[in-house]
Design an enzyme around this catalytic site. Sequence first.
Site, PDB file in Angstrom:
ATOM      1  N   TYR A 347       0.841  -1.192   0.000  1.00  0.00           N
ATOM      2  CA  TYR A 347       0.000   0.000   0.000  1.00  0.00           C
ATOM      3  C   TYR A 347       0.885   1.255   0.000  1.00  0.00           C
ATOM      4  O   TYR A 347       1.857   1.317   0.741  1.00  0.00           O
ATOM      5  CB  TYR A 347      -0.877   0.032   1.259  1.00  0.00           C
ATOM      6  CG  TYR A 347      -1.982  -1.012   1.270  1.00  0.00           C
ATOM      7  CD1 TYR A 347      -2.071  -1.981   0.293  1.00  0.00           C
ATOM      8  CD2 TYR A 347      -2.929  -1.009   2.275  1.00  0.00           C
ATOM      9  CE1 TYR A 347      -3.092  -2.922   0.316  1.00  0.00           C
ATOM     10  CE2 TYR A 347      -3.953  -1.951   2.313  1.00  0.00           C
ATOM     11  CZ  TYR A 347      -4.020  -2.903   1.319  1.00  0.00           C
ATOM     12  OH  TYR A 347      -5.013  -3.825   1.345  1.00  0.00           O
ATOM     13  N   GLU A 423     -22.319   2.704  17.999  1.00  0.00           N
ATOM     14  CA  GLU A 423     -23.223   3.216  16.948  1.00  0.00           C
ATOM     15  C   GLU A 423     -23.560   4.692  17.147  1.00  0.00           C
ATOM     16  O   GLU A 423     -24.096   5.332  16.245  1.00  0.00           O
ATOM     17  CB  GLU A 423     -24.510   2.378  16.914  1.00  0.00           C
ATOM     18  CG  GLU A 423     -24.297   0.989  16.330  1.00  0.00           C
ATOM     19  CD  GLU A 423     -25.578   0.171  16.287  1.00  0.00           C
ATOM     20  OE1 GLU A 423     -26.538   0.524  16.996  1.00  0.00           O
ATOM     21  OE2 GLU A 423     -25.591  -0.841  15.568  1.00  0.00           O
TER      22      GLU A 423
END
Length: 444
Positions: A347, A423
């Site tokens: 990467y 969340e």
Amino acid sequence: MNIRRPRQIRTLLFTTILCAQTAAVLAQQTVDHTQLDAAATKVLSEVVNWRRDLHAHPELAFQEQRTSDIIATELHRMGYEVSRGMAGTGVVGLLKTGRPGPVVALRADMDGLPVMEDTGLPFASKQHVKQNTPQGNTEVALMHACGHDMHVAMLLGAARVLADLRGQLSGTVKLVFQPAEEGVPNAPNGAERMVKAGVLDSPKVDAMFGLHVGITPQPTGTISLRARGLMASSDTFDIVVKGQQTHGALPWNGVDPIVVAAQIILGLQTIVSRQTNLTLAPAVITVGTLQGGQRANIVPGEVKMSGTIRSFDPAMRDQILAQVRRTTENLALASGATANVSIDAGYPVTWNDPALTAKMLPSLRRIAGTAVLTDVPPTTTSEDFSFYGQRVPSMLFFLGVNPPGTAPTDWAPNHSPRFNPDEGALLTGVRTLASLAADYLTGN
Ligand SMILES: [Zn+2]
Ligand SMILES: [Zn+2]
């Protein structure tokens, strides 16, 4: 009296009028942020549902069929032009406003990991998949252990918000749902394949944004980033040193590759310590394996080693890769040995374009205020978002998902079987993605 103007002047006048009209159209486009935030709040319960459903059904890299079906269906429903099949399971959604302007891209990755979930969540994954391993055909458990379920759900949420605000935008929104951020061994990862397949072209992307949940144990809703190198490049090298085998008591009759390998290891360490400007960015070279010889009294003919290189600056990375080759080959040569160096480019550096990052900071601050950390230390993990950044100005940020009351030491990081992102960060994620796109398009 009719004065015929010379052609050049007429053309100039026409262009000026046209530009003024275009500028007027662009200038009219302002985003109502109150409306944007309201749209994000409205879609939140759906975002939570998408996230939980995706979480319960993780799929491995390049196998994200169910996930991409859901994404394509939802984008269609929202009025996006949808194209599928890029890099296998990739989905691209286009929202055309019909007004001239730039093209902004937002990215989410879709893949899960071969991890056995241990969160105890009611929607925890029970999925397994058969995998071919050197040990034979085995069943592996799957989990969204890196939070890509959150990424997809938030980008779908942002998609809805942007579709709702279409009338206030100019230019084009391109949503990129890519496979295989985690990659598969010995093959190009999702982003690299998407770029090769033309995801940044037609229409040509002017800027790209992405986020990753977690990575560092920041509290829920924190936005953290830095301009320039945010995440490291990651390259692997393999070296084979060939000498000449001989008796261990008579080394002058051969060429000792073990001594040469020792010199190479130390030589490689001087690349970072003596040849790299560490005031610009850090770098790491690690030799991780070393194999050679079978007996104490035999000089072997060959030594193999391998290692990893991390850096945070694209130019520095190029320089280090060249220096690894030069140092290894020439140290071997000096002793009459040869060294074969192969570098597997992994990467690139995840590079946050400094001008783009500075331009978008007000958008981030509007969402998260003082919870925007703009100069976090770079991390030595890697992201294939970097492949987009090699081609277009881009910006990646981390979204904190460590719930209130959790000490950073209790944090189960990404890739842990207990990774359980809060969340509570979903709304911030949806607002931020939508705002970055909307503000970029309208120049707000
Ligand atoms: Zn990951
Ligand atoms: Zn990830």
